[in-house]
Each structure stands twice: as structure tokens, then as C-alpha cells.
Write a protein that holds these residues in place. Structure first.
Motif, PDB file in Angstrom:
ATOM      1  N   LEU A  84       0.783  -1.234   0.000  1.00 24.84           N
ATOM      2  CA  LEU A  84       0.000   0.000   0.000  1.00 24.84           C
ATOM      3  C   LEU A  84       0.818   1.291   0.000  1.00 24.84           C
ATOM      4  O   LEU A  84       0.331   2.325  -0.460  1.00 24.84           O
ATOM      5  N   LEU A  85       2.031   1.240   0.498  1.00 20.39           N
ATOM      6  CA  LEU A  85       2.826   2.463   0.633  1.00 20.39           C
ATOM      7  C   LEU A  85       3.015   3.230  -0.679  1.00 20.39           C
ATOM      8  O   LEU A  85       2.739   4.436  -0.727  1.00 20.39           O
ATOM      9  N   PRO A  86       3.431   2.594  -1.774  1.00 22.02           N
ATOM     10  CA  PRO A  86       3.597   3.357  -3.022  1.00 22.02           C
ATOM     11  C   PRO A  86       2.276   3.953  -3.525  1.00 22.02           C
ATOM     12  O   PRO A  86       2.245   5.108  -3.959  1.00 22.02           O
ATOM     13  N   ALA A  87       1.211   3.161  -3.484  1.00 23.99           N
ATOM     14  CA  ALA A  87      -0.085   3.667  -3.954  1.00 23.99           C
ATOM     15  C   ALA A  87      -0.538   4.840  -3.089  1.00 23.99           C
ATOM     16  O   ALA A  87      -1.057   5.842  -3.599  1.00 23.99           O
ATOM     17  N   PHE A  88      -0.350   4.717  -1.786  1.00 28.13           N
ATOM     18  CA  PHE A  88      -0.729   5.804  -0.878  1.00 28.13           C
ATOM     19  C   PHE A  88       0.072   7.070  -1.189  1.00 28.13           C
ATOM     20  O   PHE A  88      -0.498   8.165  -1.268  1.00 28.13           O
ATOM     21  N   ALA A  89       1.377   6.930  -1.385  1.00 32.89           N
ATOM     22  CA  ALA A  89       2.229   8.090  -1.672  1.00 32.89           C
ATOM     23  C   ALA A  89       1.839   8.746  -2.993  1.00 32.89           C
ATOM     24  O   ALA A  89       1.717   9.978  -3.078  1.00 32.89           O
ATOM     25  N   ILE A  90       1.625   7.923  -4.019  1.00 34.65           N
ATOM     26  CA  ILE A  90       1.233   8.470  -5.325  1.00 34.65           C
ATOM     27  C   ILE A  90      -0.122   9.150  -5.246  1.00 34.65           C
ATOM     28  O   ILE A  90      -0.318  10.252  -5.776  1.00 34.65           O
TER      29      ILE A  90
END
Length: 179
Positions: A84-90
Motif C-alpha cells: 500500500l505504501l507506493p499507492a498511498f504516496a502516489i
């Protein structure tokens, strides 16, 4: 490096940066998890089937289930955070900058160009699943019936999943295939 951190990094690289949706992450995750002997092909396929049957976001379901299978609850947390971290950041960046990019023709072209690649990831995953699923002439009717029900009859996949789960339970209870 402990197993929690290794699992986090693995899911961050293989699932978190899989552009598209959770299905695009299947092939890289399968390759990495089976190559490192964290899971067998059969364990991965069974986990995939369970994650698909669960309600909610597929990529998160898959990460949580696979993480739990590998390292119990700590593995679930590590895999979920990595996914989830990359999707959340983007999403956070796009939300903050949305007014400036919503009409950007270059971004629209980039996203449109990603579509064929994402479809390719999904098709490769489907082909690999078909090869390892053990589909034979005796049970091909389930595959054909499912496709026909969704495409031609417009039946919701949720109802089909419920029917397949009930049929699988009935099959397991009455026929009891060899283990």
C-alpha cells in the motif's frame, strides 16, 4: 535483516510498484515467492484463490493473506504496508497536485500507454494460472460456464463466486478427491 523487513521490501518491490491493479502483481509475486522457497506454486495458487474470493481490495487481500502464510500476523502487516505504501504516496501527491494535472495531456497519454502493459501482466497471470490449475475436460465446464454467465448473462461475479464456493464444498464433501 529480519524477516519482517525482508517481506516488507519484497512486497514493496513486487506488489507495491506493480502498475495497474492487484492482478498485475500476481506474476512478479509468484516468481519471487516461489524462487525464494517461501511458498510452493500450489500454495501460491491456493492463496490466490482465497484472496480473490474475499470481499475487499484484491491486492490488499492477497498481500495480507500471503504475508500471514509466510510470517503470521507480522507478515500480514509487512506485506500490507509494502503493497500500500507506493499507492498511498502516489495518491497523496496526485490529490495535492490534482488541479494542476487533471488536464495534462502528457499524463493522460502516459496512463493510456500503460494500459496494454497492464493487460499483458493480467493475461500472463491468467495463462500461468490455467497451466497450474489442473483444469481438465471433466471440469472445463466450470470455466466456460463462468465466462458465459458474466459476459452473456450479465450475472455478477459475486454470485458466481458464492456458487463456486458452494459447489467446491459439495464436491469436497461428496467426492473427496485424493490428496
Amino acid at each position: 535483516m529480519n524477516s519482517f523487513l525482508k517481506l516488507f521490501v519484497l512486497f514493496l518491490k513486487e506488489a507495491g510498484f506493480a502498475l495497474g491493479n492487484g492482478y498485475a502483481a500476481i506474476s512478479p509475486l509468484r516468481k519471487k515467492l516461489t524462487a525464494t522457497a517461501l511458498l510452493t506454486e500450489e500454495e501460491f495458487d491456493n492463496s490466490l484463490a482465497i484472496a480473490q474470493a474475499m470481499p475487499g481490495v484484491f491486492s490488499l487481500n492477497l498481500a495480507v493473506y500471503l504475508g500471514h502464510k509466510i510470517c503470521r500476523w507480522k507478515g500480514s502487516i509487512a506485506a500490507a504496508l509494502g503493497t500500500l505504501l507506493p499507492a498511498f504516496a502516489i495518491l497523496l501527491i496526485l490529490t495535492i497536485c490534482f488541479n494542476g494535472v487533471q488536464d495534462n495531456k502528457h499524463l493522460a497519454a502516459f496512463l493510456k500507454g500503460l494500459r496494454p502493459g497492464i493487460i499483458a501482466f493480467i493475461v500472463v497471470s491468467v495463462i500461468r494460472m490455467l497451466k497450474s490449475s489442473g483444469i481438465a475436460l471433466a471440469n472445463i465446464w466450470l470455466l466456460i460456464g463462468t465466462i458465459a454467465s458474466i459476459v452473456f448473462l450479465g450475472i455478477s461475479p459475486a454470485y458466481i463466486i458464492i456458487a463456486i464456493v458452494l459447489a467446491a464444498i459439495l464436491y469436497a464433501v461428496t467426492i473427496r478427491p485424493n490428496e
